[in-house]
Enzyme design. Structure first.
Site, PDB file in Angstrom:
ATOM      1  N   ARG A  47     -10.390 -20.222   3.979  1.00  0.00           N
ATOM      2  CA  ARG A  47     -10.427 -18.757   4.147  1.00  0.00           C
ATOM      3  C   ARG A  47      -9.994 -18.415   5.562  1.00  0.00           C
ATOM      4  NH1 ARG A  47     -14.834 -16.853   5.621  1.00  0.00           N
ATOM      5  NH2 ARG A  47     -16.135 -17.860   4.055  1.00  0.00           N
ATOM      6  N   TYR A  99       2.595   5.627  -1.872  1.00  0.00           N
ATOM      7  CA  TYR A  99       2.256   4.776  -3.020  1.00  0.00           C
ATOM      8  C   TYR A  99       0.888   5.200  -3.563  1.00  0.00           C
ATOM      9  CZ  TYR A  99       1.182   0.526  -5.620  1.00  0.00           C
ATOM     10  OH  TYR A  99       0.827  -0.370  -6.599  1.00  0.00           O
ATOM     11  N   ASP A 171       4.545   1.315   6.103  1.00  0.00           N
ATOM     12  CA  ASP A 171       4.630   0.504   4.885  1.00  0.00           C
ATOM     13  C   ASP A 171       6.126   0.262   4.644  1.00  0.00           C
ATOM     14  OD1 ASP A 171       4.846  -0.419   2.263  1.00  0.00           O
ATOM     15  OD2 ASP A 171       3.166   0.773   1.526  1.00  0.00           O
ATOM     16  N   LYS A 196       6.709  -7.317  -3.950  1.00  0.00           N
ATOM     17  CA  LYS A 196       7.956  -6.676  -4.345  1.00  0.00           C
ATOM     18  C   LYS A 196       9.163  -7.485  -3.850  1.00  0.00           C
ATOM     19  CE  LYS A 196       4.837  -3.828  -5.743  1.00  0.00           C
ATOM     20  NZ  LYS A 196       4.407  -2.634  -5.041  1.00  0.00           N
TER      21      LYS A 196
HETATM   22  C1  PLP Z   1       3.175  -2.116  -4.600  1.00  0.00           C
HETATM   23  C2  PLP Z   1       3.041  -1.364  -3.361  1.00  0.00           C
HETATM   24  C3  PLP Z   1       1.864  -1.416  -2.594  1.00  0.00           C
HETATM   25  C4  PLP Z   1       0.641  -2.201  -3.040  1.00  0.00           C
HETATM   26  O1  PLP Z   1       0.902  -3.559  -3.063  1.00  0.00           O
HETATM   27  P1  PLP Z   1       0.158  -4.577  -4.067  1.00  0.00           P
HETATM   28  O2  PLP Z   1       0.766  -5.896  -3.701  1.00  0.00           O
HETATM   29  O3  PLP Z   1       0.476  -4.130  -5.449  1.00  0.00           O
HETATM   30  O4  PLP Z   1      -1.288  -4.487  -3.755  1.00  0.00           O
HETATM   31  C5  PLP Z   1       1.821  -0.690  -1.412  1.00  0.00           C
HETATM   32  N1  PLP Z   1       2.870   0.040  -0.997  1.00  0.00           N
HETATM   33  C6  PLP Z   1       4.012   0.131  -1.709  1.00  0.00           C
HETATM   34  C7  PLP Z   1       5.132   0.963  -1.203  1.00  0.00           C
HETATM   35  C8  PLP Z   1       4.140  -0.567  -2.910  1.00  0.00           C
HETATM   36  O5  PLP Z   1       5.272  -0.462  -3.626  1.00  0.00           O
END
Ligand code: PLP
Length: 380
Positions: A47, A99, A171, A196
């Site tokens: 961890r 998001y 982000d 992604k």
């Molecule tokens: C998918 C996504 C998230 C969240 O990510 P997870 O890996 O699904 O927890 C946050 N911001 C954006 C822009 C996303 O497309």
């Protein structure tokens, strides 16, 4: 190192001191032998730290031109860790077009912990400034935004965050470090859903944060260990492998995104196309300045704005898969009004542009002629 070399080699020196394996090994272990209490080779419990995770964290820092990478079990776990640096009474100014999961985390969890959020449009700097007071600790942005592909001027917003000594977080999931590097533009924190484009193959959920400030990095590492939302070694390996082809994939995503956006833009049934590379896009000039290219995410609406026809369209797609998520090699399509934004009242979602016929495409890296043919038959 230039970017395309960093994706492959960045932070990857001596990933396997034991056998010199070229790829970081998957250290599928919870613990590490100590010769005498406290004497170990840098790792004591997985961890707190794991060599595969460290290899990924160094790669993440390298591609974002940052000093410190910290990996988490998902993108939302990464955002959650950032929020835990705040205290009750603190205020956050956030983009309103964010998001859905980020909005839920802010509004349904952290609001109840006494953190105040202001969700606003971030095209006007005066507007951002008007929400700042001595409790403001963080500005949260996402660019391009989901699903309307609005672009926020990171450098301009960072002038404000610096002026008032507030942290600026970006982000960077949609653009990735291939298209823009927020830390170079004055941001303090860059966050990713590695699920992604970084992973890129729709087979792993993971999140990350990269920062330059040592104190902030220490705090986030402390939270990573103390709260425990870590990714497993196999997942770290998958994202590390994904990053090695990030530049190749992104280049093709952008090329295919452009071809798809232009095709849709000339289609008689299509009303609006939202892709920052189009000159008609309201933030095209900022996008041109800020991004290397314009990405593979494209949204559009149809002239009749029919909810029923939009559903029929996504059902009829054959190469595009109807599914949540984005950023994988395969093309995906989504209908925000019935999927990601279904819980938002119609009048509310329409204010931000999420009308009944809005379709969001994650344009993959297939042969673009097959993608266009598929859109053509489904629109028919
Ligand atoms: C998918 C996504 C998230 C969240 O990510 P997870 O890996 O699904 O927890 C946050 N911001 C954006 C822009 C996303 O497309």
């Amino acid at each position: 190192m230039k970017f395309n070399t960093k994706t492959i080699h960045g932070g990857q020196e001596n990933v396997d001191p034991a056998y010199k394996s070229v790829m970081a090994p998957i250290y599928q272990t919870t613990t590490y032998q100590q010769s005498t209490p406290g004497n170990h080779n840098g790792f004591e419990y997985s961890r707190s730290g794991n060599p595969t995770r460290t290899a990924l964290e160094k790669s993440l820092a390298s591609i974002e031109n940052g000093e410190y990478g910290i990996a988490f079990g998902s993108g939302l776990a990464a955002i959650d860790a950032i929020m835990k640096t705040l205290k009750p009474g603190d205020e956050v100014i956030s983009t309103n077009d964010i998001y859905g999961g980020t909005y839920r985390l802010f509004n349904k969890i952290y609001k109840d912990f006494g953190i105040k959020f202001h969700f606003i449009g971030m095209q006007s700097l005066e507007k951002i400034e008007s929400y700042i007071n001595d409790k403001t600790k963080l500005i949260w942005t996402e660019t391009p935004t989901n699903p309307m592909m609005s672009v926020i001027d990171i450098e301009a917003v960072s002038m404000i965050s610096k002026k008032y000594d507030i942290l600026l977080a970006v982000d960077n999931t949609f653009a990735t470090a291939y298209l823009q590097r927020p830390l170079d533009m004055g941001a303090d924190i860059v966050m990713h859903s590695g699920t992604k484009y970084l992973g890129g193959h729709s087979d792993v959920v993971l999140g990350s944060v990269v920062v330059n400030d040592e104190e902030l990095a220490k705090q986030l590492h402390f939270i990573q260990n103390a709260s425990g939302a870590i990714p497993g070694p196999m997942d770290c390996f998958l994202v590390l492998r994904g990053i090695k082809t990030l530049h190749l994939r992104m280049q093709r995503h952008c090329e295919n995104g452009k071809a798809v956006a232009e095709y849709l833009n000339s289609h008689p049934k299509v009303e609006n196309v939202y892709w920052p590379g189009l000159e008609s896009h309201p933030n095209h000039e900022v996008a041109k300045r800020q991004m290397k290219d314009f990405g593979g995410m494209v949204s559009f609406t149809t002239k009749n704005n029919s909810y029923k026809d939009a559903i029929k369209f996504v059902e009829n797609l054959k190469v595009f898969t109807l599914a949540e998520s984005l950023g994988g090699v395969e093309s995906l399509a989504g209908h925000p009004a019935s999927m990601t934004h279904a819980s938002i009242p119609k009048e509310e979602r329409e204010k931000t542009g999420v009308v009944d016929s809005l379709i969001r495409l994650s344009v993959g890296i297939e042969d673009v002629e097959d993608l266009i043919q598929d859109l053509k038959q489904a629109l028919k």
